[in-house]
Design a protein around this motif. Sequence first.
Motif, PDB file in Angstrom:
ATOM      1  N   LEU A  88      50.600  29.066   2.856  1.00 18.09           N
ATOM      2  CA  LEU A  88      50.082  28.543   1.602  1.00 18.09           C
ATOM      3  C   LEU A  88      49.017  27.511   1.958  1.00 18.09           C
ATOM      4  O   LEU A  88      49.304  26.539   2.643  1.00 18.09           O
ATOM      5  CB  LEU A  88      51.221  27.882   0.821  1.00 18.09           C
ATOM      6  CG  LEU A  88      50.979  27.501  -0.616  1.00 18.09           C
ATOM      7  CD1 LEU A  88      50.706  28.736  -1.474  1.00 18.09           C
ATOM      8  CD2 LEU A  88      52.185  26.766  -1.167  1.00 18.09           C
ATOM      9  N   PRO A  89      47.772  27.728   1.532  1.00 21.01           N
ATOM     10  CA  PRO A  89      46.724  26.759   1.873  1.00 21.01           C
ATOM     11  C   PRO A  89      47.037  25.389   1.272  1.00 21.01           C
ATOM     12  O   PRO A  89      47.489  25.292   0.132  1.00 21.01           O
ATOM     13  CB  PRO A  89      45.457  27.334   1.257  1.00 21.01           C
ATOM     14  CG  PRO A  89      45.807  28.658   0.715  1.00 21.01           C
ATOM     15  CD  PRO A  89      47.281  28.817   0.712  1.00 21.01           C
ATOM     16  N   LEU A 128      45.144  37.209  -5.426  1.00 23.02           N
ATOM     17  CA  LEU A 128      43.735  37.091  -5.047  1.00 23.02           C
ATOM     18  C   LEU A 128      43.572  36.007  -3.995  1.00 23.02           C
ATOM     19  O   LEU A 128      44.401  35.099  -3.907  1.00 23.02           O
ATOM     20  CB  LEU A 128      42.903  36.784  -6.284  1.00 23.02           C
ATOM     21  CG  LEU A 128      43.047  37.808  -7.425  1.00 23.02           C
ATOM     22  CD1 LEU A 128      42.311  37.330  -8.660  1.00 23.02           C
ATOM     23  CD2 LEU A 128      42.544  39.169  -6.988  1.00 23.02           C
ATOM     24  N   PRO A 129      42.510  36.087  -3.203  1.00 23.09           N
ATOM     25  CA  PRO A 129      42.307  35.056  -2.175  1.00 23.09           C
ATOM     26  C   PRO A 129      42.213  33.676  -2.824  1.00 23.09           C
ATOM     27  O   PRO A 129      41.348  33.455  -3.683  1.00 23.09           O
ATOM     28  CB  PRO A 129      40.982  35.440  -1.523  1.00 23.09           C
ATOM     29  CG  PRO A 129      40.775  36.879  -1.867  1.00 23.09           C
ATOM     30  CD  PRO A 129      41.465  37.100  -3.177  1.00 23.09           C
ATOM     31  N   PRO A 130      43.102  32.761  -2.467  1.00 23.33           N
ATOM     32  CA  PRO A 130      43.069  31.438  -3.097  1.00 23.33           C
ATOM     33  C   PRO A 130      41.797  30.664  -2.770  1.00 23.33           C
ATOM     34  O   PRO A 130      41.412  29.760  -3.503  1.00 23.33           O
ATOM     35  CB  PRO A 130      44.306  30.730  -2.544  1.00 23.33           C
ATOM     36  CG  PRO A 130      44.662  31.462  -1.305  1.00 23.33           C
ATOM     37  CD  PRO A 130      44.174  32.875  -1.494  1.00 23.33           C
ATOM     38  N   GLN A 131      41.106  31.057  -1.714  1.00 22.33           N
ATOM     39  CA  GLN A 131      39.872  30.360  -1.338  1.00 22.33           C
ATOM     40  C   GLN A 131      38.841  30.425  -2.461  1.00 22.33           C
ATOM     41  O   GLN A 131      38.082  29.488  -2.661  1.00 22.33           O
ATOM     42  CB  GLN A 131      39.281  30.946  -0.048  1.00 22.33           C
ATOM     43  CG  GLN A 131      40.119  30.695   1.180  1.00 22.33           C
ATOM     44  CD  GLN A 131      41.324  31.636   1.310  1.00 22.33           C
ATOM     45  OE1 GLN A 131      41.503  32.570   0.519  1.00 22.33           O
ATOM     46  NE2 GLN A 131      42.161  31.379   2.288  1.00 22.33           N
ATOM     47  N   ASN A 132      38.810  31.542  -3.199  1.00 24.84           N
ATOM     48  CA  ASN A 132      37.859  31.674  -4.306  1.00 24.84           C
ATOM     49  C   ASN A 132      38.155  30.646  -5.400  1.00 24.84           C
ATOM     50  O   ASN A 132      37.249  30.016  -5.940  1.00 24.84           O
ATOM     51  CB  ASN A 132      37.899  33.079  -4.899  1.00 24.84           C
ATOM     52  CG  ASN A 132      37.474  34.145  -3.911  1.00 24.84           C
ATOM     53  OD1 ASN A 132      36.872  33.842  -2.880  1.00 24.84           O
ATOM     54  ND2 ASN A 132      37.806  35.376  -4.202  1.00 24.84           N
ATOM     55  N   VAL A 133      39.435  30.493  -5.735  1.00 22.38           N
ATOM     56  CA  VAL A 133      39.829  29.546  -6.773  1.00 22.38           C
ATOM     57  C   VAL A 133      39.589  28.117  -6.294  1.00 22.38           C
ATOM     58  O   VAL A 133      39.114  27.270  -7.043  1.00 22.38           O
ATOM     59  CB  VAL A 133      41.315  29.750  -7.153  1.00 22.38           C
ATOM     60  CG1 VAL A 133      41.770  28.713  -8.159  1.00 22.38           C
ATOM     61  CG2 VAL A 133      41.521  31.149  -7.704  1.00 22.38           C
ATOM     62  N   ILE A 134      39.897  27.868  -5.038  1.00 18.55           N
ATOM     63  CA  ILE A 134      39.703  26.536  -4.464  1.00 18.55           C
ATOM     64  C   ILE A 134      38.212  26.192  -4.448  1.00 18.55           C
ATOM     65  O   ILE A 134      37.822  25.084  -4.830  1.00 18.55           O
ATOM     66  CB  ILE A 134      40.328  26.461  -3.062  1.00 18.55           C
ATOM     67  CG1 ILE A 134      41.856  26.558  -3.185  1.00 18.55           C
ATOM     68  CG2 ILE A 134      39.914  25.195  -2.338  1.00 18.55           C
ATOM     69  CD1 ILE A 134      42.576  26.877  -1.887  1.00 18.55           C
TER      70      ILE A 134
END
Length: 138
Positions: free
Chosen positions: A10-11, A96-102
């Motif tokens: 979890l990032p 979905l890749p959480p990096q996009n939301v972050i």
Amino acid sequence: MKYMGNFFSLPNEIFLLGLSPGELSVYCYLRRCENQKTHQCWPSYKTIGEAVGMCANTVSRYVKKLEEHGLIVVEPTKVTTKAGVTRNGTLQFTLLPPQNVIARHYEEKLAELEVATERRRVQKHLEKQTEKSPCSPA
């Protein structure tokens, strides 16, 4: 013997998104269940609820919030019985890749900061104008 048990990553930045404890619990459970290759899983709301201590209706609300955040996509599946009848299957959750939301979160925060900075600049400018030309008594 070294134990390499079940775990999920979890990032750290996920905690910056302002998720509620319920949203975070449901998201973590979905991350735990997801297939690492397809990023999909199929638990029912009831199964998720039992795992995180919530009723199915509450889980459903948190799932909708996670969709709004752009962390997951939920799609219904269809099942064809042996008799050839098509019925609703389970829900398919795609994480979905959480990096996009972050990244979007950081962009929004940066835009908010730019607006606040511009407001301060305008306010200082107006204060200077007021100091230079005070209102004369009528």
